[in-house]
Scaffold this active site. Structure first.
Site, PDB file in Angstrom:
ATOM      1  N   PHE A  92       0.833  -1.198   0.000  1.00  0.00           N
ATOM      2  CA  PHE A  92       0.000   0.000   0.000  1.00  0.00           C
ATOM      3  C   PHE A  92       0.871   1.252   0.000  1.00  0.00           C
ATOM      4  O   PHE A  92       0.563   2.237  -0.665  1.00  0.00           O
ATOM      5  CB  PHE A  92      -0.937   0.002   1.213  1.00  0.00           C
ATOM      6  CG  PHE A  92      -1.791  -1.226   1.289  1.00  0.00           C
ATOM      7  CD1 PHE A  92      -2.814  -1.448   0.380  1.00  0.00           C
ATOM      8  CD2 PHE A  92      -1.556  -2.183   2.254  1.00  0.00           C
ATOM      9  CE1 PHE A  92      -3.593  -2.584   0.441  1.00  0.00           C
ATOM     10  CE2 PHE A  92      -2.327  -3.328   2.324  1.00  0.00           C
ATOM     11  CZ  PHE A  92      -3.348  -3.527   1.409  1.00  0.00           C
ATOM     12  N   CYS A  93       1.956   1.188   0.756  1.00  0.00           N
ATOM     13  CA  CYS A  93       2.888   2.314   0.819  1.00  0.00           C
ATOM     14  C   CYS A  93       3.555   2.537  -0.539  1.00  0.00           C
ATOM     15  O   CYS A  93       3.732   3.686  -0.973  1.00  0.00           O
ATOM     16  CB  CYS A  93       3.951   2.069   1.883  1.00  0.00           C
ATOM     17  SG  CYS A  93       3.266   1.845   3.540  1.00  0.00           S
TER      18      CYS A  93
END
Length: 151
Positions: free
Chosen positions: A73-74
């Site tokens: 997600f990062c």
């Protein structure tokens, strides 16, 4: 169905439960609108020290925190911010991304995703703590992360 599928499904289910726990968290100590940003100095991906106050002298700063290169997600977030960087710079602002990973990990992120903004290492999470956004994973999540090889 292979023998590995039930294990993969179990891991996926457990990560879904982890995301639910994260979404339910609150951060009452986090800085809010109008709060003064806490100054800091951290090494960038090349090991050079970057100070927030110096960046603010040049103009507004977009400050984002991310968990690390291991977080898909990062990675999406940082790639999206890279795409939005021309808009940020058009507003005469700069972008700083902060993570608890080592500078080598930050350098790998910069190289892998072609990032042209500062990626900083907050090794002991002191800056994230000063901004009120740190938390301790519950034991169930600690076990999950260790099981998949992330300490």
């Amino acid at each position: 169905m292979t023998a590995s599928q039930p294990l993969e499904t179990d891991i996926e289910t457990r990560f879904a439960e982890h995301r639910t726990r994260l979404a339910a968290m609150s951060f009452p100590r986090a800085l809010g609108v109008g709060d003064r940003a806490v100054d800091f100095e951290l090494p960038n991906a090349q090991g050079r020290q970057v100070r927030l106050a110096d960046q603010l002298e040049r103009g507004p700063v977009v400050l984002t925190f991310y968990r690390g290169a291991w977080c898909p997600f990062c990675n999406l977030q940082l790639r999206s911010l890279q795409q939005d960087l021309p808009e940020i710079e058009a507003l005469r602002a700069s972008l700083l991304a902060v993570s608890p990973q080592l500078p080598d990990g930050s350098r790998a992120m910069v190289d892998k995703h072609g990032l042209s903004f500062e990626v900083l290492s907050d090794l002991d999470s002191a800056v994230a703590s000063a901004y009120g956004i740190t938390f301790v994973l519950p034991p169930i999540d600690q076990a999950l992360f260790l099981e998949v090889g992330n300490d």
